[in-house]
Design an enzyme around this catalytic site. Structure first.
Site, PDB file in Angstrom:
ATOM      1  N   GLU A  52      11.925  11.118  10.570  1.00  0.00           N
ATOM      2  CA  GLU A  52      12.863  10.676   9.530  1.00  0.00           C
ATOM      3  C   GLU A  52      13.985  11.701   9.381  1.00  0.00           C
ATOM      4  O   GLU A  52      13.732  12.908   9.408  1.00  0.00           O
ATOM      5  CB  GLU A  52      12.082  10.581   8.212  1.00  0.00           C
ATOM      6  CG  GLU A  52      12.898  10.143   7.002  1.00  0.00           C
ATOM      7  CD  GLU A  52      12.137  10.385   5.683  1.00  0.00           C
ATOM      8  OE1 GLU A  52      11.387  11.380   5.584  1.00  0.00           O
ATOM      9  OE2 GLU A  52      12.303   9.573   4.754  1.00  0.00           O
ATOM     10  N   ASN A 115      18.229   5.032   4.174  1.00  0.00           N
ATOM     11  CA  ASN A 115      17.391   5.943   4.965  1.00  0.00           C
ATOM     12  C   ASN A 115      16.842   5.086   6.104  1.00  0.00           C
ATOM     13  O   ASN A 115      15.953   4.260   5.881  1.00  0.00           O
ATOM     14  CB  ASN A 115      16.288   6.511   4.074  1.00  0.00           C
ATOM     15  CG  ASN A 115      15.446   7.566   4.770  1.00  0.00           C
ATOM     16  OD1 ASN A 115      15.432   7.650   5.988  1.00  0.00           O
ATOM     17  ND2 ASN A 115      14.734   8.355   3.981  1.00  0.00           N
ATOM     18  N   LYS A 132      14.599   1.948   5.153  1.00  0.00           N
ATOM     19  CA  LYS A 132      13.403   2.294   4.362  1.00  0.00           C
ATOM     20  C   LYS A 132      13.331   1.480   3.071  1.00  0.00           C
ATOM     21  O   LYS A 132      14.287   1.455   2.287  1.00  0.00           O
ATOM     22  CB  LYS A 132      13.440   3.779   4.045  1.00  0.00           C
ATOM     23  CG  LYS A 132      12.209   4.333   3.353  1.00  0.00           C
ATOM     24  CD  LYS A 132      12.341   5.867   3.249  1.00  0.00           C
ATOM     25  CE  LYS A 132      11.154   6.532   2.598  1.00  0.00           C
ATOM     26  NZ  LYS A 132      11.313   8.014   2.581  1.00  0.00           N
ATOM     27  N   CYS A 177       8.245   7.375   6.332  1.00  0.00           N
ATOM     28  CA  CYS A 177       7.672   8.317   5.365  1.00  0.00           C
ATOM     29  C   CYS A 177       6.807   7.632   4.298  1.00  0.00           C
ATOM     30  O   CYS A 177       5.702   7.195   4.583  1.00  0.00           O
ATOM     31  CB  CYS A 177       8.781   9.151   4.748  1.00  0.00           C
ATOM     32  SG  CYS A 177       8.160  10.629   3.885  1.00  0.00           S
ATOM     33  N   ASN A 202       9.322  13.330   6.212  1.00  0.00           N
ATOM     34  CA  ASN A 202       9.576  14.678   5.667  1.00  0.00           C
ATOM     35  C   ASN A 202       8.738  14.746   4.397  1.00  0.00           C
ATOM     36  O   ASN A 202       9.174  14.250   3.350  1.00  0.00           O
ATOM     37  CB  ASN A 202      11.039  14.846   5.262  1.00  0.00           C
ATOM     38  CG  ASN A 202      12.010  15.014   6.426  1.00  0.00           C
ATOM     39  OD1 ASN A 202      12.427  16.101   6.740  1.00  0.00           O
ATOM     40  ND2 ASN A 202      12.366  13.895   7.034  1.00  0.00           N
TER      41      ASN A 202
END
Lengths: 318, 318
Positions: A52, A115, A132, A177, A202
């Site tokens: 990511e 994202n 995302k 994530c 992350n």
């Protein structure tokens, strides 16, 4: 069980990244990414999976008041001018690429921030894009926190849902994530027959919102990756940004998980590191045709609350 | 984090059972159950959790042609005449009871068979009933198998969905055996604010349908229990029938799992054994109010496929 004759082997390289500094140049980052792509190709991988926000520091940890600095973390297009060396190397070497990045998109004349991640095949063609859906953290800064987690401030909720695509000899999906903690995300991919799920992340080791959870971060990461893979009978790759980035400790623990839920490969360091595994996509069938034969065993009539409620409510009444 | 002042402690006893023979008398089984209830009460537990089909052998392993023998495994009512000593002891000792049993129900004049469980509070009042939704296995016998798994032949799919009830100072839900592998089942309970999920099971160590999975049975059992608890921020109790029952080896591995996903207590034997844990129901709040604050973080618009598809289908098109 699949026989060797029917195997659909895919060698996958999960390319973990160590920290990226707030002011690290794009050129320096690209050199690191290209080195990982070259090592993955030299290792015989058909696909290299980058994490990511792989082009930048994890900037949602800061309140960034300078619009120029904020916009500087975003890309208008990937592949695009800012990432050309990476995709040139991959096409030359005949290796597919997954990479996460901050996306600035113009939709109907308005600027949006997501994202995002993109999957590119071995010939350089874009297979699919993902924005995302499950943005964690806050819209407003948290008073007194050493680091913020402002994803809800930096990005909009992805507008394309969860998608899987025929690619690399199988069916491939992407999550990012925090998505990996949500079984709904995995299931929507599972219902599209997914055989390989790519998840960049992350993940901070310390959560200012709930310090009591810190001791469980690694175990919970493994738990959701293994459960997501097993319950959807898919291979899964979790690829980290690790190490201490701008003073904030990030979970490394890059993993490749089999459809059994077993971890078959994992990182040993917190820095730039390649984790390779031979994934026989045909192995997904031993679960998809038995205990997780969805058509035989799922009972959607009992699942309505999943789409009828967003938040938890009171117990159902008779 | 919850402070001690706000704690809602509940001492739970998971009462694992060793094998029950095909012809073992109901009186003998009840003596074992009453002994476990008495030991749980002596240990200070507010609730004793007995497994799936706790009154009988796991009879779906056989094709039973004799209707009298088949019907003999079923109860018309629990609590009822056949289980009175168990519930008398529990009420006298002031302990709640969860028990799984084979239920024969007359609905609109027709006889139905379910794999069911019931939750009774400390005063002997019935709090809730559950009929298993996810029936594994086959309708027709599998040729050449040492043991059958004929749950789809023996039982109908539960008609009441997944329910949670205010009980014992919290919100309590029930699942049965194979349900625990299905994240939808957990989520429907999670969306009712569940704080304690009770899961009885009879899980064979060998699966004739997929012998290649046998090595993973225990790990996959733990995985789904831990993921279900964590992803729904709930305590969870998995209680087994263990040991070798009529020649068939069953997974024991009774577990009590915290909302963090951590296993806090587990069985050490394959036989009748009590596993105790003090569950602070207030701990569920540290997850329900942060990372699993469903109202803040779930995105039901992206989950439609979960109810729109039963079986897996092709990837969604643009």
């Amino acid at each position: 069980m699949s026989s060797t004759a029917r195997a659909r082997p895919l060698r996958v390289a999960a390319a973990q990244l160590g920290p990226i500094g707030r002011h690290e140049s794009r050129a320096a980052v690209l050199r690191r990414l290209v080195a990982l792509v070259e090592a993955a190709a030299a290792g015989g991988a058909a696909l290299v999976v980058l994490p990511e926000l792989a082009l930048t520091s994890f900037f949602p940890r800061w309140v960034i008041d300078d619009p120029a600095e904020f916009e500087g973390f975003f890309e208008d297009a990937v592949p695009g001018p800012g990432t050309q060396p990476l995709f040139d190397a991959a096409r030359r070497l005949g290796i597919g690429v997954h990479i996460g990045y901050a996306e600035r998109a113009v939709i109907d004349g308005a600027v949006h921030h997501f994202n995002s991640s993109v999957l590119v095949d071995r010939s350089g063609e874009v297979i699919g894009r993902y924005r995302k859906v499950h943005l964690p953290g806050d819209r407003e800064p948290r008073a007194g926190a050493a680091f913020q987690h402002l994803e809800k401030r930096c990005f909009e909720t992805g507008d394309g849902g969860f998608r899987a695509w025929p690619a690399l000899g199988g069916i491939v999906g992407m999550l990012i994530c925090n998505d990996r903690r949500w079984p709904e995300a995995w299931r929507v991919l599972g219902l599209q027959g997914v055989e390989l799920v790519l998840v960049g992340y992350n993940t901070p080791l310390h959560n200012p919102e709930a310090p009591g959870h810190d001791a469980h971060v690694k175990a919970q990461h493994r738990l959701v990756m293994q459960a997501g893979a097993y319950q959807n009978a898919t291979w899964a790759v979790a690829v980290a940004k690790g190490g201490t980035e701008e003073g904030q400790a990030l979970l490394a623990d890059t993993l490749i998980v089999a459809p059994s839920g077993e971890i078959v490969a994992e990182s040993r360091t917190e820095g730039d590191e390649l984790v390779l595994a031979d994934c026989d996509l045909e192995l997904t069938g031993t679960y998809k045709s038995t205990i997780f034969d969805f058509a035989a065993h799922r009972e959607p009539r009992a699942y309505g609350l999943i789409v009828e409620r967003r938040g938890a409510g009171p117990p159902l009444q008779d």
